[in-house]
Design an enzyme around this catalytic site. Structure first.
Site, PDB file in Angstrom:
ATOM      1  N   LYS A  27     -11.752  -7.764  44.580  1.00 37.25           N
ATOM      2  CA  LYS A  27     -12.586  -6.661  45.074  1.00 37.25           C
ATOM      3  C   LYS A  27     -12.552  -6.592  46.593  1.00 37.25           C
ATOM      4  O   LYS A  27     -12.312  -5.529  47.175  1.00 37.25           O
ATOM      5  CB  LYS A  27     -14.009  -6.897  44.571  1.00 37.25           C
ATOM      6  N   ARG A  96     -22.198  -8.916  46.159  1.00 35.81           N
ATOM      7  CA  ARG A  96     -21.529  -9.090  44.858  1.00 35.81           C
ATOM      8  C   ARG A  96     -20.510 -10.212  44.928  1.00 35.81           C
ATOM      9  O   ARG A  96     -19.852 -10.391  45.939  1.00 35.81           O
ATOM     10  CB  ARG A  96     -20.740  -7.827  44.480  1.00 35.81           C
ATOM     11  N   GLY A 105     -17.798  -9.296  33.349  1.00 35.37           N
ATOM     12  CA  GLY A 105     -19.107  -9.683  32.851  1.00 35.37           C
ATOM     13  C   GLY A 105     -19.633 -10.954  33.485  1.00 35.37           C
ATOM     14  O   GLY A 105     -20.765 -11.353  33.254  1.00 35.37           O
ATOM     15  N   MET A 107     -19.702 -11.296  36.718  1.00 32.55           N
ATOM     16  CA  MET A 107     -20.026 -10.970  38.111  1.00 32.55           C
ATOM     17  C   MET A 107     -21.529 -10.862  38.337  1.00 32.55           C
ATOM     18  O   MET A 107     -22.233 -10.228  37.583  1.00 32.55           O
ATOM     19  CB  MET A 107     -19.380  -9.628  38.430  1.00 32.55           C
ATOM     20  N   ARG A 340      -8.810  -0.815  41.667  1.00 32.46           N
ATOM     21  CA  ARG A 340      -8.089  -1.950  41.070  1.00 32.46           C
ATOM     22  C   ARG A 340      -7.102  -1.386  40.057  1.00 32.46           C
ATOM     23  O   ARG A 340      -7.209  -0.226  39.637  1.00 32.46           O
ATOM     24  CB  ARG A 340      -9.054  -2.913  40.408  1.00 32.46           C
ATOM     25  N   HIS A 456       1.124 -18.922   4.209  1.00 37.08           N
ATOM     26  CA  HIS A 456       2.122 -18.117   3.504  1.00 37.08           C
ATOM     27  C   HIS A 456       1.808 -16.635   3.636  1.00 37.08           C
ATOM     28  O   HIS A 456       2.669 -15.831   3.981  1.00 37.08           O
ATOM     29  CB  HIS A 456       2.154 -18.537   2.024  1.00 37.08           C
ATOM     30  N   ARG A 633      20.153 -19.106   5.276  1.00 34.78           N
ATOM     31  CA  ARG A 633      19.696 -20.472   4.995  1.00 34.78           C
ATOM     32  C   ARG A 633      19.777 -20.737   3.505  1.00 34.78           C
ATOM     33  O   ARG A 633      19.313 -19.926   2.702  1.00 34.78           O
ATOM     34  CB  ARG A 633      18.247 -20.628   5.458  1.00 34.78           C
ATOM     35  N   SER A 778      19.666 -24.185  14.723  1.00 37.49           N
ATOM     36  CA  SER A 778      18.555 -23.251  14.840  1.00 37.49           C
ATOM     37  C   SER A 778      17.278 -24.069  14.700  1.00 37.49           C
ATOM     38  O   SER A 778      17.048 -24.688  13.657  1.00 37.49           O
ATOM     39  CB  SER A 778      18.653 -22.188  13.753  1.00 37.49           C
ATOM     40  N   GLY A 780      13.894 -24.832  13.730  1.00 38.81           N
ATOM     41  CA  GLY A 780      12.877 -24.292  12.829  1.00 38.81           C
ATOM     42  C   GLY A 780      11.535 -24.793  13.314  1.00 38.81           C
ATOM     43  O   GLY A 780      11.051 -25.826  12.880  1.00 38.81           O
ATOM     44  N   CYS A 845      14.189 -20.124  15.134  1.00 41.48           N
ATOM     45  CA  CYS A 845      13.867 -19.136  14.104  1.00 41.48           C
ATOM     46  C   CYS A 845      12.487 -19.354  13.513  1.00 41.48           C
ATOM     47  O   CYS A 845      12.213 -18.884  12.440  1.00 41.48           O
ATOM     48  CB  CYS A 845      14.930 -19.141  13.017  1.00 41.48           C
ATOM     49  N   TYR A 865      19.616 -17.778  21.606  1.00 39.78           N
ATOM     50  CA  TYR A 865      18.854 -16.648  21.056  1.00 39.78           C
ATOM     51  C   TYR A 865      17.536 -17.112  20.459  1.00 39.78           C
ATOM     52  O   TYR A 865      17.341 -18.301  20.197  1.00 39.78           O
ATOM     53  CB  TYR A 865      19.681 -15.901  19.988  1.00 39.78           C
TER      54      TYR A 865
END
Lengths: 887, 887
Positions: A27, A96, A105, A107, A340, A456, A633, A778, A780, A845, A865
Site C-alpha cells: 500500500k 493503517r 482481512g 489489516m 494495486r 481411487h 503400462r 517414468s 510413478g 506420470c 517430460y
C-alpha cells in the site's frame, strides 16, 4: 549513518517508490508511486516495516523513530495546512497497516485520528456539519477502542443499537447530531469503565497508540496462522501508513468508490466498478447502501469522473497490469487512496494477458507469468451458479473440479442403467473401486464418504475431467436402503443433488451451472470464433510451448481420453493403464476367468479371448496419437481388485465358469491381501504369470504393426510397473523382446522402447543398474510417495488433515510433490540412470505431473517430460513455461 | 611360457599342494598335499579347473592338453608299473570331478576305467579273481554308459535285476562269474542299441570321454541351479582327478571305510568312523551291507589300522582341524583316497573349537572363525529325534527352530484354557494376529497355513524362542469344525502333532525330542559343570566378546524375555515393544475402551487405567536390565489390531462399554484400513492422540524414578516409531520432554534419551535433519525393507519363493538384509546423521539384527549395535566377532 525509516509522500513527490514494497508494504509503495506520478493522493508518510520487528523485539518505541515521525508529521502539517490537535484547523489522520504481501482481512485501521473533545468542534466548524463531526468522532472512539484499547467491538454496537431504538432512528444515518454527541459520551464512559483509563484526548498519544497497535497486530494468532498457511515469512513485519483523512461523506459533491481498470470477471477492456455519493469507504464495504455502477459517476460527479478516467488509464499503462483502485471525492476533489494489481477470474486473466499483448502493453513472456497455471483448470469445468446455490448440506474434499447435478444412485449398476436410460446421475459410494468404473464413466459426478484427494474416486474422476467430491465424512451411507443421511437430511435414490468440485460442497437439488467454453471448443461443439476465452487460452499456451523445455504428455487409457488430451496439446501419452480396459463391457468375465484359472492352460485360454480386445484398443489409441509416443503400462493392480466381492456376483461367476461356489470362494479368499498396495501386483504378476506379459506385449505389437501398415506413425513404449530390482526388469524385458521378434520379425518393422516405472525407493536407489537395461524411466510419484513416506493414500485421510493443520506436512504429499524426500529419490535416480545411459528418457506420470510446483521441480531436475491427466495438460504446459522462464 | 595345466602326484611327491584349491579343486589339492606329506595315496594327476572353462568355450580338447595328459599318463604308468590297455598288467583309473567348492551330489565319477574285453582278462589273472574282474568291468560299462554316453541308468538296473531273477541270486554279490560275463555282453548290447555305437574298447578313448563328460557336467542344469542357490561362481570350473584304482574288494585282507578324526556329532576327541571288509566305497554308501565300527578294524586289519591311526593324527595336526577321511585297504596295504575338513553338528563345532584351543592346536581367533554363527542357534532349541520321526504330513517354512509336540488347537482361547489345564498344545491358525498372543505364549509351538518367514507368527515365535512352522499352504484349515486337512489326512482338535522348526516339517503324533543343554543352563535348571556343550559355547562367546566392536542388544518385551536375553549376553534392550504388553491379561479391555472412546476425555480415562500396569512392567524390566540401556518404543501398530473382529467378542465389548452394538461396529469398521502397514500407526497415533504418548512417557519415567530410588541403574531410551519427517519427531519429543520435566523435576533425576526408529525411506533420506533433534537412531529394517522394496511381508509369500527360485532375489529380503537397496539407505542415514551429531548412537532392531551377513554389514557400516531376539544374541555376538576379525 542511519538509513531512512520514515518515508514522506505529498505535494507531488515521495521519498519512496513502488520498488520498495519490502520496506513500505504494498500500500505504502503504491501511494508513493502515485504521488510521484502526480496522481492526487492525500499526503502522508509510511513507517518502514523493519521498525515493526525492531519494536516487537524491544517492546519499546525507539527514540530515533519518535524524532523521525515528528519531523514527518511537521512536514505533513505544512503541506496540508492543518495541525494535529489544532482546535481551529485540526489535521485528521488515517493509520493503517500494510505488509509487503497482501494479507486480506488481517489489516488494522484507525480512521479520524486526531479528534478529541476540542478538535471535534473545529471539524464541525470547518466542515459546517456538526453531525458529520460527531459521527466521525464516535467512529474514532469505536475503532480506536477496538484496535488499540482492546474494548469489545460488540459493546460499542450495543450502545449504538440502543441509541437507534431510544431515538426511533431506522439507521445510523438517521441519528442526529445530539444523539451522536450523547453517543460519544457513552462511548467514552465505556472505554473508561473497560480499560480503567479515559479515552486519550492527546492526538500524539492517539497516534502512537495506533502505531503500536498495528505493530503488535503482526503477532496476533490469526495473522500468524495466515502467514503459516500461506508460507509468508514472519520476518517481513508490517509498515504503517499515516495519511491525511479525506471524507467522501461531506455532501452531494462528495463520494467514494472502488474500480477496476478492466472487468475482473470477464477481462473485458472497460472501466468497471461502483461508487456511492456522500459516503465513506466502509459504507461500500458494509453493504448498507447499494452502490451505483461507475458509469453513473459521469453524470453525478462529472469533473471527478473525467479525472478518474484519465488516471485509471495512466495507472494501467504505468503498471502494465489491470489495477484495482480505491478513491474518494471530497467536495468535488478526487483523491486516489490505493492502487494495486487486481484479482481476476481465470477467464479474465487469460483474456487480459492476451489483449495486453495485442495492445503492446506487455510482451508474451510477461503475459505467460500473469496467469497462474492452476487458474487454467477453472476454464475447463462447468461452474456452479453460486448465487443460486443456497446452503450446502455437507462438504468434502474438492477432488475434481467442475460442478454437476444428477440423481443420487448408490451403486455402479444402477448408475449405468439409469444413465443409459438418459438420466443424469451422481454416483454416491462409501468409496469406489475399479469395479465401479462402468458406473463412474456414465455418472455426471462422483461423491464418496471416504478417501482423500488421491483416492481411487478422486484419481479416476480427475482423469476423466469429471466432477468429484470425496471424503464427505458427515455422510452416513445406507446402501441397503439406497439412501444417505447428513444430520437430519436424508437423500434417497433418485433425489437430485449438485456437487461443486471446486469447493467440495454438496447441495440438494438440481442447481444451474455454466458449461466450459474451452472444453466445448476442444470437443468440437463450439466454434473458435465464438469463444474469446478459448482464443486467449490457446494463444497463451502457444506462447508457453515456445518457452518450455519440458515435454507434456497425458495419462490416457482410452481413445476418447487420448483425443481430449491431444486437443489440449499433449505431446504423447505418458501412461496408458491397460487394466482400465479390463473393466469395459463384458471383458471383466474373461479377466476373472483368467484369474481363477486352475493352471497356466486355463489362464492362456482366457488371455486368448482378451488379446483381440486389447489389440483393438491399442490400435485405436495409436491412431489418435499418430506421430506421438504412447507409453503403455503392463497390468499393475493386484488381481483381487478384479474379482467380485458380493455373494450374488460370485454365484454368477461360479455358474459362468462351471465351478463350485466353494472353490471359487476359496480362490477369491486366497487372493485377499493384508496390504494390497505392497502385494502381488505390478511386474510381480508378469513374473509369476509370464503369459499375461506375453499377451499384453502381443496385443501392443500386433496393434502397432496393423496401425503402421495403415500409414500411422506408431511409437509404442512398453512400461514395466513396480520394478524393485533390475533382475525383475530383465525377466520382463526378455518376454517383451521375444514377442516383438515374433510379431515384427527380425527386421523390427516398428521401433519400440521398453522402460520402467520408478515407483519404489529401491528402484530409485538402484537406478544405475536398471538404466543399463531400460530405455526410459517414468517416475510413478503416487506409489513412490506412498512407499517413501510409508503412507497409504487410501488411509491417510484419517490423519493427514491434522498433519497439515499442525504444520507437520506443508501440503498433502499426494498433491504437491515432497521434494525433500521423494524428490531426492527422483534426483538420485535420474542422475544415476543418465550416468549409465546418457540417452535415457526420463518422465513422471504420477498425479504430481499436473501440479505446478512439482512441474517446476521436474524442470529443474532435468526431466524430459511430465505426464498428467488430459484436463491438466494446459496447466502443465503453462507451468513448464513458467519454470523455464524462472531459470 | 605356458603355465602348468596338469599336476602329478605319486611316489612321495606332488606338483601341487593344498593352497591350490582354485586350480586343483578341493579333492585334488588334498591328494597332492597328502602325497607330499608321505601319506600313502594312489598315484595320479589332476587336470586344472581352468581347462574346464577353456573346453566349454571352445567345445574341443586343446592339443597342448592332450600332450600334457599323455606325458603325465606315461609318468603314472612308470610309477605304478602298469600300462593303460596293457593286457597283462592293465592300469585302471578312477576319473572324478572336483571343484574348489564342495558341490555335494554334483560330482561325476567313472571307476575302473581302462577295462575292456582284453584287459579284463589281465585283471582276472593278476587278481586271481575272475568274478571280481567281470564285476569291475560291468560296473565300468554301467558308470561310463550313464555318465559319458547318456544311457539311462535304469536300463542297466533292469538288466541287472533280470539277471538276479533268472539266476536266483538274492543279491548282486551272489551273481557268479558267468552271470557277470553275460551281463557285460548284455550291457555292451544296450550301449550299442541306445547310442548306435559300441562301448569303446580303446582305454584312451575311454579316458578322454570321461574327462569331457566331467567338463560338460559343469553346465548341467542341477549343477547350475546348485551354484546359483549357493552363490558359487560359474567361472570356477571343475578340476578332473585321474587316479590309479585301488580295490578294497580283493578279499579278506582288503576293505574300505570313512572316518573322522573326532566325533562329528558330539565333538569328542576320539577317532570315529566305520568300515567294511572286502568291499568298495560304493558298498558303504549304498547301505547294502552294514558297516562295522572303526574300532573293529584294529582286530580285523591290525597293521593297516595302526598306520591309519598314525596318519589321521598327523593329518589333523597338519590341517589343524577335524578331518573327514576316505581310505581303502588293498591286500593289506592302506591308501588314503581323500581328506577334507569334516562337517559337524553345532555341538561338535563348539566343542572341537574349544578343545583344539586347549590342546594348543589353534588359537582363539581361529576357533572363532571355525563356528558358523547360524550353528549356535541349533544349540538353543530342542531337537527332533529324526530317526523316530517317520514321514511328515506336510511342510511349511522353518520359521523358528526347535522341535515341539502338542495337541492341535485352533484358536488362542482354547490354547490358553487347555495349556492352563496342563496340556501341551500346538496352536494352528491360518495366520496369527496380535489377538492370538495370549494363546501363542502358552502354546508349545505355532503352525500357520499362511505367511512368510517374517509373518506375525514367525516373528513372535522367534522372539519367544518357540518352535514355529508357517505358510504350510497345503493345509486346509476348517476352524468351524476345529480340524485341518492335508490331502487325505485330517487332524482334529486334540490330535497330537509334532513340528520340526529346523526343517519346517509337520508330523502326526507325539515324537521324542531332546531338550537344549545351553538353554537349561541359562534358565538355571542345569549346572554348568554338567554341561560340556554349554562350556564350549560360553568360552567361545567370551572370546567373541573380546574381539567384536559391535554391541549386541536384544528385542525383549517382558521381564522374562529380558532375563533370557541377559542370560545370553545381551548388553541392553534395543527394542521393547510396548504394545505387546497391551494384550496381557485383561488390559486389552482398557486398550479397547481407549480406542473406541468418543472423545479425548474418554481416552484419558482408559489410559489412566493402563498407566500403572505399563509402569509396573517397565519397572520390572529396568530391574532385570540393571545397569544396561533399555530402548522402549512407543505404541506402534494400527489401533484396529487391538479390536475384536468376531461378532461374539464385539457384543461382549459393547456390553462392557455400555455402547450400542451398531455404534461399536461403526467405530470398528471406520478404523479398518486398506493398507494398515502404511496407515494410521506409529508416531501418527501419538500425534493425533498426544495423550497416548503422554501416558506412555509417564509410565516409563515414573518406573525409572521408582527403580532408581531402589538403587537400580536405569538408562531409559524412548523411541518414537515410524518417523517420516523431523517435524513429527519434534512434536513427539516435546511431549516426552515435558513429561520428563513433570516427573523428574527440573534437575533431571534420571538421565534419558529420546530417539527414533528409522524405518521409512524418507527418514533415511532426511536423517540429517532428524539427527539434529534425536539422540539415537535405530534402523527398523523390517518396515524399511517393506517400504523400500514395496513388499508386504504378510503377502509376499505368494511370489517370493518363485522370485528366489528364478534368482530375481538372492534371498528372502526379510531374512537377509538387502544391502544394495535397504543397506544403501542405512549407510546414507548413518552418514548424514553422524555428520550433524557426531555422538549419535546408531543401531538396528529388525529381524536382520540376528542374521550373520546383515550383522557383518552393520559392522562395516559403523553401527554401534545390533538388537535381535534373545535367542539370536549368541549368533549376533559371534557374527560381530567374525566381522571384526575380517576387517
Amino acid at each position: 549513518m542511519k538509513s531512512q525509516q520514515v518515508f514522506f509522500f505529498g505535494d507531488g513527490k515521495a521519498d519512496g517508490n513502488r520498488e520498495q514494497k519490502e520496506t513500505l508494504g504494498g500500500k505504502g509503495a503504491n501511494l508513493a508511486e502515485m504521488t510521484n506520478l502526480g496522481v492526487p493522493v492525500p499526503p502522508g508518510f509510511t513507517i518502514a516495516a523493519q521498525l515493526c520487528l525492531r519494536y516487537l523485539e524491544n517492546q519499546a518505541i525507539p527514540d530515533d523513530i519518535r524524532e523521525e515521525v515528528a519531523r514527518n508529521l511537521t512536514r505533513l502539517e505544512e503541506v496540508s495546512g492543518r495541525k494535529l490537535g489544532d482546535a481551529a484547523a485540526p489535521l485528521l489522520l488515517s493509520v493503517r497497516s500494510g505488509a509487503a504481501v497482501s494479507m486480506p482481512g488481517m489489516m488494522e485501521t484507525v480512521l479520524n485520528l486526531g479528534l478529541n473533545d476540542r478538535t471535534v468542534l473545529g471539524l464541525a466548524r470547518k466542515s459546517g456539519n456538526a453531525r458529520f463531526a460527531y459521527d466521525s468522532y464516535r467512529r474514532l472512539i469505536q475503532m480506536y477502542g477496538d484496535v488499540v484499547l482492546g474494548v469489545n467491538l460488540d459493546d460499542f454496537e450495543h450502545l449504538l443499537t440502543a441509541k437507534r431504538l431510544t431515538t426511533g432512528a431506522r439507521s445510523d444515518a438517521e441519528l442526529d447530531e445530539e444523539s451522536l454527541r450523547n453517543l460519544v459520551e457513552e462511548y467514552k464512559s465505556l472505554v473508561l469503565k473497560t480499560t480503567g483509563a479515559p479515552f486519550p484526548m492527546d492526538p500524539q498519544e492517539q497516534l502512537w497508540g495506533a502505531i503500536e497497535a498495528i505493530w503488535r497486530s503482526w503477532t496476533i494468532k490469526k495473522a500468524v496462522d495466515y502467514r503459516r498457511v500461506n508460507r509468508i515469512s514472519d520476518q517481513l513485519g508490517t509498515a504503517v501508513n499515516v495519511v491525511t483523512m479525506v471524507f467522501g461523506n461531506m455532501g452531494e459533491d462528495s463520494g467514494t468508490g472502488v474500480a477496476f481498470t478492466r472487468n475482473p470477471s470477464t477481462g473485458e477492456r472497460r472501466f468497471y466498478g461502483e461508487f456511492l455519493v456522500n459516503a465513506q469507504g466502509e459504507d461500500v464495504v458494509a453493504g448498507t447502501r447499494t452502490p451505483l455502477p461507475i458509469a453513473d459517476m459521469a453524470r453525478l460527479l462529472p469533473a471527478a469522473f473525467e479525472e478518474l478516467m484519465a488516471i485509471q488509464d495512466r495507472l494501467e499503462r504505468h503498471y502494465r497490469d489491470m489495477q484495482d483502485l480505491e478513491f474518494t471525492v471530497e467536495n468535488g476533489r478526487l483523491y486516489l487512496l490505493q492502487t494495486r494489481t487486481g484479482k481476476r477470474t481465470a477467464a479474465a486473466a487469460v483474456r487480459i494477458a492476451r489483449e495486453m499483448v495485442a495492445e503492446g502493453l506487455i510482451d508474451e513472456l510477461v503475459a505467460l507469468r500473469r496467469v497462474r497455471p492452476e487458474q487454467l483448470d477453472q476454464l475447463l469445468h462447468p461452474v456452479l451458479d453460486v448465487e443460486a446455490a443456497g446452503t450446502p448440506i455437507c462438504r468434502g474434499l474438492p477432488a475434481s473440479p467442475g460442478a454437476a447435478s444428477g440423481q443420487a444412485v448408490f451403486d455402479a449398476d444402477v448408475a449405468e442403467s439409469r444413465a443409459n436410460a438418459g438420466e443424469a446421475v451422481v454416483l454416491v459410494r462409501a468409496e469406489t473401486t475399479p469395479e465401479d468404473f462402468h458406473g463412474m464413466v456414465l455418472a455426471r459426478a462422483i461423491l464418496t464418504a471416504r478417501g482423500g484427494m488421491t483416492s481411487h474416486a478422486a484419481v479416476v474422476a480427475r482423469g476423466m475431467g469429471k466432477c468429484a467430491v470425496v471424503g464427505a465424512s458427515e455422510m452416513e451411507i445406507d446402501v441397503q436402503h439406497r439412501r444417505f443421511r447428513v444430520g437430519d437430511t436424508a437423500v434417497s435414490e433418485g433425489d437430485w443433488i449438485t456437487l461443486d468440485g471446486a469447493t467440495g460442497q454438496v447441495y440438494l437439488g438440481n442447481l444451474p451451472t455454466h458449461p466450459s467454453e474451452v472444453v466445448r471448443v476442444v470437443e468440437g461443439t463450439l466454434d473458435r470464433e465464438d469463444a474469446p476465452v478459448f482464443r486467449g487460452f490457446d494463444d497463451l499456451l502457444g506462447w508457453a510451448d515456445r518457452e518450455r523445455r519440458l515435454g507434456v504428455r497425458a495419462n490416457a487409457d482410452t481413445p476418447h481420453d487420448a483425443r481430449i488430451a491431444r486437443g489440449f496439446g499433449a505431446e504423447g501419452i505418458g501412461l496408458c493403464r491397460t487394466e482400465h480396459m479390463f473393466f469395459e463391457g463384458d471383458r471383466i468375465h474373461a479377466v476373472r476367468e483368467m484369474i481363477v484359472a486352475r493352471d497356466e492352460a486355463g489362464r492362456r485360454r482366457a488371455l486368448a479371448r482378451l488379446l483381440p480386445m486389447q489389440q483393438a484398443d491399442f490400435e485405436d489409441i495409436f491412431e489418435v496419437m499418430d506421430g506421438l509416443p504412447v507409453t503403455i503400462r503392463l497390468l499393475d493392480p493386484p488381481l483381487h481388485e478384479f474379482l467380485p466381492h458380493g455373494g450374488e456376483e460370485t454365484k454368477l461367476l461360479a455358474r459362468t465358469l462351471g465351478m463350485q461356489r466353494a472353490e471359487l470362494n476359496r480362490i477369491v479368499e486366497g487372493l485377499r491381501e493384508t496390504n494390497p498396495m505392497l502385494g502381488h501386483r505390478g511386474c510381480r504378476l508378469g513374473i509369476t504369470f509370464p503369459e499375461i506379459t506375453e499377451m499384453q506385449a502381443r496385443a501392443i505389437f500386433r496393434a502397432a504393426l496393423a496401425a503402421s501398415r495403415r500409414g500411422i506413425a506408431v511409437h509404442p513404449e512398453v512400461m514395466i510397473p513396480l520394478i524393485a530390482s533390475v533382475e525383475e526388469f530383465r525377466n520382463q524385458r526378455t518376454i517383451v523382446d521375444a514377442v516383438a521378434v515374433e510379431t515384427f520379425g527380425a527386421n523390427g518393422a516398428v521401433p519400440y522402447m521398453v522402460g520402467t516405472m520408478i515407483e519404489l525407493p529401491r528402484a530409485a536407489l538402484t537406478a544405475g543398474a536398471i538404466a543399463a537395461e531400460a530405455d526410459f524411466f517414468s517416475f510413478g510419484t503416487n506409489d513412490l510417495t506412498q512407499t517413501t513416506l510409508g503412507l497409504s493414500r487410501d488411509d491417510a485421510g484419517r490423519f493427514l488433515p491434522q498433519y497439515i493443520d499442525l504444520g507437520i506436512f506443508p501440503n498433502d504429499p499426494f498433491q504437491v510433490l515432497d521434494q525433500e524426500g521423494v524428490g531426492q529419490l527422483i534426483t538420485m535416480g535420474t542422475v544415476a540412470g543418465r550416468a549409465v545411459r546418457s540417452s535415457l528418457k526420463v518422465g513422471i506420470c504420477g498425479e504430481h505431473g499436473g501440479e505446478p510446483s512439482s512441474i517446476t521441480f521436474c524442470h529443474r531436475t532435468g526431466l524430459d517430460y511430465v505426464s498428467c491427466s488430459p484436463y491438466r495438460v494446459p496447466v502443465a504446459r503453462l507451468s513448464a513455461a513458467q519454470a523455464a522462464l524462472d531459470d
